[in-house]
Motif scaffolding. Structure first.
Motif, PDB file in Angstrom:
ATOM      1  N   SER A 182     -55.194  12.183  -1.477  1.00  0.00           N
ATOM      2  CA  SER A 182     -56.168  13.163  -1.959  1.00  0.00           C
ATOM      3  C   SER A 182     -55.644  14.095  -3.049  1.00  0.00           C
ATOM      4  N   LEU A 183     -54.787  13.598  -3.908  1.00  0.00           N
ATOM      5  CA  LEU A 183     -54.300  14.396  -5.034  1.00  0.00           C
ATOM      6  C   LEU A 183     -55.424  14.557  -6.059  1.00  0.00           C
ATOM      7  N   PRO A 184     -55.741  15.794  -6.475  1.00  0.00           N
ATOM      8  CA  PRO A 184     -56.792  15.979  -7.485  1.00  0.00           C
ATOM      9  C   PRO A 184     -56.541  15.140  -8.736  1.00  0.00           C
ATOM     10  N   ILE A 185     -57.587  14.647  -9.272  1.00  0.00           N
ATOM     11  CA  ILE A 185     -57.662  13.803 -10.466  1.00  0.00           C
ATOM     12  C   ILE A 185     -57.206  12.368 -10.195  1.00  0.00           C
ATOM     13  N   ALA A 186     -56.733  12.071  -9.001  1.00  0.00           N
ATOM     14  CA  ALA A 186     -56.266  10.720  -8.681  1.00  0.00           C
ATOM     15  C   ALA A 186     -57.431   9.819  -8.280  1.00  0.00           C
ATOM     16  N   TYR A 187     -58.357   9.644  -9.183  1.00  0.00           N
ATOM     17  CA  TYR A 187     -59.439   8.675  -9.036  1.00  0.00           C
ATOM     18  C   TYR A 187     -59.796   8.197 -10.433  1.00  0.00           C
ATOM     19  N   PRO A 188     -60.036   6.935 -10.650  1.00  0.00           N
ATOM     20  CA  PRO A 188     -60.020   5.865  -9.661  1.00  0.00           C
ATOM     21  C   PRO A 188     -58.596   5.554  -9.205  1.00  0.00           C
ATOM     22  N   PRO A 189     -58.469   4.850  -8.062  1.00  0.00           N
ATOM     23  CA  PRO A 189     -57.125   4.535  -7.567  1.00  0.00           C
ATOM     24  C   PRO A 189     -56.373   3.695  -8.593  1.00  0.00           C
ATOM     25  N   PHE A 190     -55.086   3.910  -8.665  1.00  0.00           N
ATOM     26  CA  PHE A 190     -54.269   3.205  -9.647  1.00  0.00           C
ATOM     27  C   PHE A 190     -53.118   2.492  -8.951  1.00  0.00           C
ATOM     28  N   LYS A 191     -52.606   1.484  -9.639  1.00  0.00           N
ATOM     29  CA  LYS A 191     -51.506   0.695  -9.092  1.00  0.00           C
ATOM     30  C   LYS A 191     -50.221   1.508  -9.157  1.00  0.00           C
ATOM     31  N   LEU A 192     -49.474   1.494  -8.066  1.00  0.00           N
ATOM     32  CA  LEU A 192     -48.171   2.145  -8.018  1.00  0.00           C
ATOM     33  C   LEU A 192     -47.324   1.430  -6.990  1.00  0.00           C
ATOM     34  N   ASN A 193     -46.060   1.691  -7.022  1.00  0.00           N
ATOM     35  CA  ASN A 193     -45.171   1.153  -5.998  1.00  0.00           C
ATOM     36  C   ASN A 193     -45.327   2.063  -4.782  1.00  0.00           C
ATOM     37  N   GLY A 194     -46.220   1.682  -3.894  1.00  0.00           N
ATOM     38  CA  GLY A 194     -46.504   2.504  -2.729  1.00  0.00           C
ATOM     39  C   GLY A 194     -47.963   2.432  -2.351  1.00  0.00           C
ATOM     40  N   PHE A 195     -48.536   3.578  -2.014  1.00  0.00           N
ATOM     41  CA  PHE A 195     -49.912   3.624  -1.542  1.00  0.00           C
ATOM     42  C   PHE A 195     -50.597   4.896  -2.031  1.00  0.00           C
ATOM     43  N   MET A 196     -51.919   4.851  -2.057  1.00  0.00           N
ATOM     44  CA  MET A 196     -52.676   6.058  -2.396  1.00  0.00           C
ATOM     45  C   MET A 196     -54.076   6.015  -1.812  1.00  0.00           C
ATOM     46  N   ILE A 197     -54.573   7.216  -1.519  1.00  0.00           N
ATOM     47  CA  ILE A 197     -55.977   7.434  -1.192  1.00  0.00           C
ATOM     48  C   ILE A 197     -56.465   8.441  -2.233  1.00  0.00           C
ATOM     49  N   SER A 198     -57.523   8.080  -2.945  1.00  0.00           N
ATOM     50  CA  SER A 198     -57.979   8.873  -4.091  1.00  0.00           C
ATOM     51  C   SER A 198     -58.397  10.286  -3.730  1.00  0.00           C
ATOM     52  N   CYS A 199     -58.543  11.061  -4.780  1.00  0.00           N
ATOM     53  CA  CYS A 199     -59.014  12.448  -4.726  1.00  0.00           C
ATOM     54  C   CYS A 199     -60.375  12.517  -4.040  1.00  0.00           C
ATOM     55  N   ASP A 200     -60.516  13.427  -3.088  1.00  0.00           N
ATOM     56  CA  ASP A 200     -61.778  13.533  -2.348  1.00  0.00           C
ATOM     57  C   ASP A 200     -62.921  14.084  -3.185  1.00  0.00           C
ATOM     58  N   ILE A 201     -62.623  14.888  -4.187  1.00  0.00           N
ATOM     59  CA  ILE A 201     -63.692  15.500  -4.983  1.00  0.00           C
ATOM     60  C   ILE A 201     -64.285  14.506  -5.978  1.00  0.00           C
ATOM     61  N   LEU A 202     -63.450  13.688  -6.610  1.00  0.00           N
ATOM     62  CA  LEU A 202     -63.929  12.782  -7.658  1.00  0.00           C
ATOM     63  C   LEU A 202     -64.485  11.469  -7.123  1.00  0.00           C
ATOM     64  N   THR A 203     -64.012  11.026  -5.979  1.00  0.00           N
ATOM     65  CA  THR A 203     -64.463   9.743  -5.434  1.00  0.00           C
ATOM     66  C   THR A 203     -65.936   9.865  -5.046  1.00  0.00           C
ATOM     67  N   ASP A 244     -65.499   5.056   7.874  1.00  0.00           N
ATOM     68  CA  ASP A 244     -65.184   6.120   8.826  1.00  0.00           C
ATOM     69  C   ASP A 244     -64.280   7.200   8.234  1.00  0.00           C
ATOM     70  N   TYR A 245     -63.761   6.954   7.039  1.00  0.00           N
ATOM     71  CA  TYR A 245     -62.869   7.926   6.417  1.00  0.00           C
ATOM     72  C   TYR A 245     -63.670   9.157   5.993  1.00  0.00           C
ATOM     73  N   ILE A 246     -63.174  10.350   6.308  1.00  0.00           N
ATOM     74  CA  ILE A 246     -63.847  11.591   5.911  1.00  0.00           C
ATOM     75  C   ILE A 246     -63.349  11.944   4.513  1.00  0.00           C
ATOM     76  N   LEU A 247     -64.149  11.606   3.535  1.00  0.00           N
ATOM     77  CA  LEU A 247     -63.746  11.739   2.144  1.00  0.00           C
ATOM     78  C   LEU A 247     -63.810  13.178   1.655  1.00  0.00           C
ATOM     79  N   ASN A 248     -64.996  13.754   1.658  1.00  0.00           N
ATOM     80  CA  ASN A 248     -65.185  15.088   1.086  1.00  0.00           C
ATOM     81  C   ASN A 248     -66.101  15.901   1.994  1.00  0.00           C
ATOM     82  N   VAL A 249     -65.651  17.089   2.316  1.00  0.00           N
ATOM     83  CA  VAL A 249     -66.496  18.024   3.068  1.00  0.00           C
ATOM     84  C   VAL A 249     -67.028  19.008   2.033  1.00  0.00           C
ATOM     85  N   ASN A 250     -68.210  18.697   1.526  1.00  0.00           N
ATOM     86  CA  ASN A 250     -68.786  19.460   0.424  1.00  0.00           C
ATOM     87  C   ASN A 250     -69.473  20.717   0.963  1.00  0.00           C
TER      88      ASN A 250
END
Length: 194
Positions: free
Chosen positions: A27-48, A71-77
């Motif tokens: 959920s790092l801000p601006i981290a959407y769309p998801p991008f390839k990296l060595n590891g894992f990521m779950i995109s930013c809740d605000i932009l997704t 079932d993932y709780i993405l954004n609590v607006n």
């Protein structure tokens, strides 16, 4: 709105990936769309836009730890709750924090990570929208409402404190923890949306 596509330079995650290091991002801000990296990521809740879109890397990341995308709780607006369901807003922020805690500990156990970034946006949202319950000098402060809301606000912060405590207990001597805020807070009496 800006997104990850607007970044024109290598990020720390790109540099670490090129160096064979592993990153985890939740959920790092601006981290959407998801991008390839060595590891894992779950995109930013605000932009997704919603869980109907791809918001993880790798795509099946949540399935790997037994969680369905839906079932993932993405954004609590807050705008969906305020003014009529403020208590529900805080309750759902706590549920979101608990889900991030559960997911985080599963993922940090699976991956041999060098950098792990986890963002809890609820602290930001509470202070943006509920500062007037905390600050007795605020023009909108109402003692009766504050007596109802302040214990709920504190409950959220206690949840975040307990999660941080759990991370601290799980760390070894070679791991550093940074707790960072993107800005401070204070009273806001008016704002104008241009």
């Amino acid at each position: 709105l800006i997104s990850y596509k607007d970044i024109k330079v290598k990020t720390i995650f790109d540099i670490l990936s090129e160096s064979g290091k592993t990153s985890g991002i939740i959920s790092l801000p601006i981290a959407y769309p998801p991008f390839k990296l060595n590891g894992f990521m779950i995109s930013c809740d605000i932009l997704t836009p919603s869980t109907n879109f791809d918001f993880t890397y790798p795509k099946k990341l949540l399935n790997k730890i037994g969680i369905e995308k839906k079932d993932y709780i993405l954004n609590v607006n807050p705008r969906k709750y305020i003014p009529d369901n403020k208590e529900g807003f805080i309750s759902d922020l706590i549920k979101q924090a608990e889900m991030r805690e559960r997911i985080s500990f599963k993922l940090v156990d699976i991956y041999d990570w060098d950098l792990f970034v986890l963002v809890f946006g609820g602290t930001d949202r509470l202070q943006h929208f509920f500062w007037h319950y905390i600050d007795e000098t605020h023009s909108r402060y109402n003692k009766t409402e504050a007596q109802t809301m302040l214990p709920l606000i504190i409950k959220y912060y206690q949840k975040i404190d307990s999660i941080i405590g759990r991370f601290i207990k799980s760390m070894d001597d070679n791991t550093s923890l940074f707790i960072i805020s993107d800005h401070g807070f204070g009273p806001l009496e008016k704002n104008i949306a241009l």
